[in-house]
Design a protein around this motif. Structure first.
Motif, PDB file in Angstrom:
ATOM      1  N   LEU A  29       0.815  -1.210   0.000  1.00  9.97           N
ATOM      2  CA  LEU A  29       0.000   0.000   0.000  1.00  9.97           C
ATOM      3  C   LEU A  29       0.850   1.261   0.000  1.00  9.97           C
ATOM      4  O   LEU A  29       0.410   2.294  -0.512  1.00  9.97           O
ATOM      5  CB  LEU A  29      -0.959  -0.001   1.191  1.00  9.97           C
ATOM      6  N   VAL A  30       2.049   1.210   0.551  1.00  5.26           N
ATOM      7  CA  VAL A  30       2.922   2.378   0.568  1.00  5.26           C
ATOM      8  C   VAL A  30       3.342   2.734  -0.861  1.00  5.26           C
ATOM      9  O   VAL A  30       3.292   3.901  -1.267  1.00  5.26           O
ATOM     10  CB  VAL A  30       4.149   2.153   1.474  1.00  5.26           C
ATOM     11  N   VAL A  31       3.730   1.724  -1.631  1.00  2.82           N
ATOM     12  CA  VAL A  31       4.145   1.965  -3.015  1.00  2.82           C
ATOM     13  C   VAL A  31       2.981   2.516  -3.830  1.00  2.82           C
ATOM     14  O   VAL A  31       3.132   3.497  -4.573  1.00  2.82           O
ATOM     15  CB  VAL A  31       4.707   0.664  -3.650  1.00  2.82           C
ATOM     16  N   LEU A  32       1.817   1.903  -3.702  1.00  2.01           N
ATOM     17  CA  LEU A  32       0.647   2.374  -4.455  1.00  2.01           C
ATOM     18  C   LEU A  32       0.245   3.778  -4.026  1.00  2.01           C
ATOM     19  O   LEU A  32      -0.032   4.639  -4.867  1.00  2.01           O
ATOM     20  CB  LEU A  32      -0.523   1.402  -4.278  1.00  2.01           C
ATOM     21  N   ILE A  36       0.044   7.300  -6.209  1.00  2.00           N
ATOM     22  CA  ILE A  36      -1.168   8.129  -6.276  1.00  2.00           C
ATOM     23  C   ILE A  36      -0.822   9.574  -5.932  1.00  2.00           C
ATOM     24  O   ILE A  36      -1.208  10.511  -6.638  1.00  2.00           O
ATOM     25  CB  ILE A  36      -2.256   7.595  -5.317  1.00  2.00           C
ATOM     26  N   CYS A  37      -0.069   9.760  -4.863  1.00  2.00           N
ATOM     27  CA  CYS A  37       0.269  11.119  -4.418  1.00  2.00           C
ATOM     28  C   CYS A  37       1.189  11.826  -5.392  1.00  2.00           C
ATOM     29  O   CYS A  37       1.103  13.051  -5.535  1.00  2.00           O
ATOM     30  CB  CYS A  37       0.864  11.072  -3.014  1.00  2.00           C
ATOM     31  N   HIS A  38       2.037  11.082  -6.068  1.00  2.00           N
ATOM     32  CA  HIS A  38       2.890  11.689  -7.094  1.00  2.00           C
ATOM     33  C   HIS A  38       2.015  12.265  -8.206  1.00  2.00           C
ATOM     34  O   HIS A  38       2.202  13.422  -8.609  1.00  2.00           O
ATOM     35  CB  HIS A  38       3.878  10.662  -7.641  1.00  2.00           C
ATOM     36  N   ARG A  39       1.054  11.490  -8.682  1.00  2.00           N
ATOM     37  CA  ARG A  39       0.147  11.990  -9.730  1.00  2.00           C
ATOM     38  C   ARG A  39      -0.708  13.147  -9.207  1.00  2.00           C
ATOM     39  O   ARG A  39      -0.959  14.114  -9.923  1.00  2.00           O
ATOM     40  CB  ARG A  39      -0.756  10.873 -10.240  1.00  2.00           C
ATOM     41  N   TYR A  40      -1.154  13.017  -7.971  1.00  2.00           N
ATOM     42  CA  TYR A  40      -1.976  14.065  -7.364  1.00  2.00           C
ATOM     43  C   TYR A  40      -1.203  15.382  -7.303  1.00  2.00           C
ATOM     44  O   TYR A  40      -1.719  16.431  -7.664  1.00  2.00           O
ATOM     45  CB  TYR A  40      -2.427  13.623  -5.970  1.00  2.00           C
ATOM     46  N   ARG A  41       0.043  15.331  -6.851  1.00  2.00           N
ATOM     47  CA  ARG A  41       0.848  16.543  -6.744  1.00  2.00           C
ATOM     48  C   ARG A  41       1.167  17.135  -8.117  1.00  2.00           C
ATOM     49  O   ARG A  41       1.300  18.344  -8.246  1.00  2.00           O
ATOM     50  CB  ARG A  41       2.146  16.283  -5.965  1.00  2.00           C
ATOM     51  N   GLU A  42       1.289  16.285  -9.132  1.00  2.00           N
ATOM     52  CA  GLU A  42       1.472  16.811 -10.491  1.00  2.00           C
ATOM     53  C   GLU A  42       0.241  17.592 -10.928  1.00  2.00           C
ATOM     54  O   GLU A  42       0.350  18.622 -11.584  1.00  2.00           O
ATOM     55  CB  GLU A  42       1.718  15.665 -11.482  1.00  2.00           C
ATOM     56  N   GLU A  43      -0.917  17.100 -10.553  1.00  2.00           N
ATOM     57  CA  GLU A  43      -2.174  17.746 -10.943  1.00  2.00           C
ATOM     58  C   GLU A  43      -2.476  18.976 -10.104  1.00  2.00           C
ATOM     59  O   GLU A  43      -3.105  19.916 -10.585  1.00  2.00           O
ATOM     60  CB  GLU A  43      -3.314  16.727 -10.832  1.00  2.00           C
ATOM     61  N   PHE A  44      -2.053  18.969  -8.855  1.00  2.00           N
ATOM     62  CA  PHE A  44      -2.330  20.076  -7.931  1.00  2.00           C
ATOM     63  C   PHE A  44      -1.009  20.586  -7.325  1.00  2.00           C
ATOM     64  O   PHE A  44      -0.756  20.416  -6.131  1.00  2.00           O
ATOM     65  CB  PHE A  44      -3.286  19.635  -6.819  1.00  2.00           C
ATOM     66  N   CYS A  59      -1.053  12.685   2.461  1.00  2.00           N
ATOM     67  CA  CYS A  59      -1.605  12.110   1.235  1.00  2.00           C
ATOM     68  C   CYS A  59      -1.306  10.614   1.181  1.00  2.00           C
ATOM     69  O   CYS A  59      -2.200   9.793   0.941  1.00  2.00           O
ATOM     70  CB  CYS A  59      -1.034  12.836   0.018  1.00  2.00           C
ATOM     71  N   VAL A  60      -0.059  10.251   1.414  1.00  2.00           N
ATOM     72  CA  VAL A  60       0.321   8.836   1.389  1.00  2.00           C
ATOM     73  C   VAL A  60      -0.432   8.082   2.482  1.00  2.00           C
ATOM     74  O   VAL A  60      -1.012   7.015   2.239  1.00  2.00           O
ATOM     75  CB  VAL A  60       1.855   8.673   1.526  1.00  2.00           C
ATOM     76  N   HIS A  61      -0.454   8.618   3.681  1.00  2.00           N
ATOM     77  CA  HIS A  61      -1.147   8.003   4.820  1.00  2.00           C
ATOM     78  C   HIS A  61      -2.624   7.757   4.506  1.00  2.00           C
ATOM     79  O   HIS A  61      -3.137   6.642   4.673  1.00  2.00           O
ATOM     80  CB  HIS A  61      -0.992   8.931   6.033  1.00  2.00           C
ATOM     81  N   LEU A 105      -9.416  10.048  -5.460  1.00  2.00           N
ATOM     82  CA  LEU A 105      -9.989   8.701  -5.594  1.00  2.00           C
ATOM     83  C   LEU A 105      -9.993   8.247  -7.046  1.00  2.00           C
ATOM     84  O   LEU A 105      -9.773   7.061  -7.326  1.00  2.00           O
ATOM     85  CB  LEU A 105     -11.386   8.659  -4.980  1.00  2.00           C
ATOM     86  N   ASP A 106     -10.235   9.169  -7.982  1.00  2.00           N
ATOM     87  CA  ASP A 106     -10.108   8.830  -9.409  1.00  2.00           C
ATOM     88  C   ASP A 106      -8.685   8.356  -9.719  1.00  2.00           C
ATOM     89  O   ASP A 106      -8.483   7.349 -10.400  1.00  2.00           O
ATOM     90  CB  ASP A 106     -10.386  10.050 -10.302  1.00  2.00           C
ATOM     91  N   LEU A 107      -7.710   9.127  -9.246  1.00  2.00           N
ATOM     92  CA  LEU A 107      -6.314   8.778  -9.485  1.00  2.00           C
ATOM     93  C   LEU A 107      -5.965   7.440  -8.824  1.00  2.00           C
ATOM     94  O   LEU A 107      -5.223   6.629  -9.406  1.00  2.00           O
ATOM     95  CB  LEU A 107      -5.390   9.885  -8.979  1.00  2.00           C
ATOM     96  N   ALA A 108      -6.503   7.203  -7.638  1.00  2.00           N
ATOM     97  CA  ALA A 108      -6.279   5.923  -6.963  1.00  2.00           C
ATOM     98  C   ALA A 108      -6.852   4.774  -7.801  1.00  2.00           C
ATOM     99  O   ALA A 108      -6.216   3.719  -7.934  1.00  2.00           O
ATOM    100  CB  ALA A 108      -6.917   5.940  -5.576  1.00  2.00           C
ATOM    101  N   GLY A 109      -8.020   4.990  -8.381  1.00  2.00           N
ATOM    102  CA  GLY A 109      -8.606   3.985  -9.268  1.00  2.00           C
ATOM    103  C   GLY A 109      -7.728   3.733 -10.486  1.00  2.00           C
ATOM    104  O   GLY A 109      -7.543   2.580 -10.907  1.00  2.00           O
ATOM    105  N   ASP A 110      -7.163   4.811 -11.042  1.00  2.00           N
ATOM    106  CA  ASP A 110      -6.258   4.666 -12.186  1.00  2.00           C
ATOM    107  C   ASP A 110      -5.019   3.858 -11.812  1.00  2.00           C
ATOM    108  O   ASP A 110      -4.620   2.942 -12.543  1.00  2.00           O
ATOM    109  CB  ASP A 110      -5.810   6.037 -12.707  1.00  2.00           C
TER     110      ASP A 110
END
Length: 148
Positions: A29-32, A36-44, A59-61, A105-110
């Motif tokens: 779960l840490v890797v996943l 997710i947070c890497h993509r999130y930070r790119e978007e925001f 975010c990771v937590h 959550l969308d990004l997590a699904g991706d």
């Protein structure tokens, strides 16, 4: 009066580091969550200025919990809406834009769809995307009624 700086998560509510799918595969779960947070930070990118590195740690937590809840929902057919609503209510009470939780959550699904192979990965991805739609459809979680 200045706001207190955001502190990273500490020992009280340690996030799960792995979850086991029904087929016996363990997910890191840490890797996943980090992906997710890497993509999130790119978007925001504004979140770096607003929350700093502690925001990324949160975010990771939080994503470790979201992924764990999604795996649990897939494994036992439960609904993670109460868990997501609880998190949404906490974030909303702290001034976090709830529409960003839905996008997360969308990004997590991706990420789950890309990195977790097979039917279980598709189901985890679907549960996360359903949770995103739930957050969007509900709007505000200030009045959410939690049932133990």
């Amino acid at each position: 009066m200045s706001a207190r700086p955001l502190l990273p998560p500490s020992g009280g509510d340690a996030a799960p580091v792995s979850a086991v799918l029904a087929d016996g595969r363990a997910l890191d779960l840490v890797v996943l969550a980090t992906a997710i947070c890497h993509r999130y930070r790119e978007e925001f990118p504004d979140e770096e200025q607003r929350y700093g590195e502690a925001g990324n740690a949160w975010c990771v937590h939080d994503n470790q919990h979201l992924l764990n809840w999604a795996v649990g929902a897939v494994n036992d057919g439960s609904d993670m809406k109460d868990d997501v609503a609880w998190l949404a209510s906490v974030l909303e009470s702290r001034g976090f834009p709830i529409e960003r939780l839905a996008r997360n959550l969308d990004l997590a699904g991706d990420i789950a769809g890309d990195r977790v192979a097979g039917p279980e990965g598709d189901r985890v991805s679907g549960v996360l995307r359903d949770a995103a739609e739930f957050v969007r459809s509900y709007g505000s979680f200030r009045d959410w009624v939690f049932v133990p």
